[in-house]
Design a protein around this motif. Sequence first.
Motif, mmCIF file in Angstrom:
data_model
loop_
_atom_site.group_PDB
_atom_site.id
_atom_site.type_symbol
_atom_site.label_atom_id
_atom_site.label_comp_id
_atom_site.label_asym_id
_atom_site.label_seq_id
_atom_site.Cartn_x
_atom_site.Cartn_y
_atom_site.Cartn_z
ATOM 1 N N GLU A 215 -6.250 16.223 6.368
ATOM 2 C CA GLU A 215 -5.271 16.501 7.366
ATOM 3 C C GLU A 215 -4.271 15.242 7.258
ATOM 4 O OE1 GLU A 215 -4.296 17.148 12.126
ATOM 5 O OE2 GLU A 215 -6.085 17.543 11.099
ATOM 6 N N HIS A 216 -3.137 15.469 6.928
ATOM 7 C CA HIS A 216 -1.938 14.530 6.717
ATOM 8 C C HIS A 216 -1.540 13.879 7.973
ATOM 9 C CE1 HIS A 216 -0.403 16.589 2.726
ATOM 10 N NE2 HIS A 216 -1.614 15.852 2.320
ATOM 11 N N ILE A 217 -1.470 12.598 8.137
ATOM 12 C CA ILE A 217 -0.922 11.987 9.308
ATOM 13 C C ILE A 217 0.120 11.069 8.941
ATOM 14 C CG2 ILE A 217 -3.364 12.124 10.427
ATOM 15 C CD1 ILE A 217 -3.878 9.372 9.459
ATOM 16 N N GLY A 218 0.655 10.575 9.947
ATOM 17 C CA GLY A 218 1.793 9.576 9.918
ATOM 18 C C GLY A 218 1.221 8.092 9.222
ATOM 19 N N TRP A 219 2.212 7.399 8.732
ATOM 20 C CA TRP A 219 1.583 6.111 8.315
ATOM 21 C C TRP A 219 1.459 5.116 9.355
ATOM 22 C CZ3 TRP A 219 0.052 4.997 3.714
ATOM 23 C CH2 TRP A 219 0.618 5.400 2.680
ATOM 24 N N ASP A 220 2.218 5.441 10.592
ATOM 25 C CA ASP A 220 1.830 4.404 11.791
ATOM 26 C C ASP A 220 0.446 4.656 12.123
ATOM 27 O OD1 ASP A 220 4.379 3.414 11.688
ATOM 28 O OD2 ASP A 220 5.130 4.654 13.147
ATOM 29 N N ILE B 278 0.738 -1.268 0.109
ATOM 30 C CA ILE B 278 -0.004 -0.050 0.193
ATOM 31 C C ILE B 278 0.896 1.306 -0.171
ATOM 32 C CG2 ILE B 278 -1.500 1.502 1.343
ATOM 33 C CD1 ILE B 278 -2.620 -1.445 2.406
ATOM 34 N N ARG B 279 2.037 1.365 0.892
ATOM 35 C CA ARG B 279 2.505 2.643 1.016
ATOM 36 C C ARG B 279 3.505 2.706 -0.149
ATOM 37 N NH1 ARG B 279 6.443 3.956 6.340
ATOM 38 N NH2 ARG B 279 7.353 5.964 5.227
ATOM 39 N N SER B 280 3.974 1.615 -0.915
ATOM 40 C CA SER B 280 4.833 1.802 -2.227
ATOM 41 C C SER B 280 4.001 2.247 -3.123
ATOM 42 C CB SER B 280 5.281 0.408 -2.279
ATOM 43 O OG SER B 280 5.850 0.336 -3.707
ATOM 44 N N GLY C 254 1.294 10.221 -3.303
ATOM 45 C CA GLY C 254 0.223 10.380 -2.301
ATOM 46 C C GLY C 254 0.750 10.528 -1.033
ATOM 47 N N LYS C 255 -0.228 10.912 -0.059
ATOM 48 C CA LYS C 255 0.443 10.995 1.472
ATOM 49 C C LYS C 255 -0.940 10.466 2.347
ATOM 50 C CE LYS C 255 3.233 14.971 1.127
ATOM 51 N NZ LYS C 255 4.351 14.089 0.457
ATOM 52 N N GLU D 267 -2.364 1.820 11.919
ATOM 53 C CA GLU D 267 -3.137 1.324 13.047
ATOM 54 C C GLU D 267 -4.729 1.454 12.806
ATOM 55 O OE1 GLU D 267 -3.430 2.445 17.515
ATOM 56 O OE2 GLU D 267 -1.669 3.160 16.513
ATOM 57 N N LYS D 268 -5.196 2.487 12.242
ATOM 58 C CA LYS D 268 -6.590 2.628 12.127
ATOM 59 C C LYS D 268 -7.180 1.814 10.955
ATOM 60 C CE LYS D 268 -10.795 4.772 11.942
ATOM 61 N NZ LYS D 268 -11.705 5.541 12.971
#
Length: 92
Positions: free
Chosen positions: A54-59, A14-16, A23-24, A63-64
């Motif tokens: 609102e941008h948030i971190g990947w962690d 997903i992240r890749s 994207g963010k 988690e969500k």
Amino acid sequence: MSSESTTTTDHDEIRSWVEEHDGKPASVRDTAGGDDPGVLRIDFPGGAGTDELEHIGWDAWFEKFDESKLAFLYQKQKADGSDSTFFKLVSR
């Protein structure tokens, strides 16, 4: 040529894919509460942007994602062969 979609729960995949498309990880503004980041989204250039997201971190995003038992459905390319940023968060 037909469009092809893939569904995954693999964080690295997903992240890749998201980062390959600039994207963010993000959440919908004003849906967060306490430690809950709110409604998850991905912010792509030219998308809804920071007015709504609102941008948030990947962690926090993952988690969500896992707590909500979501899967990530994404389109690798459009029917015409061009690159696609189509994705959808679906139930596992």
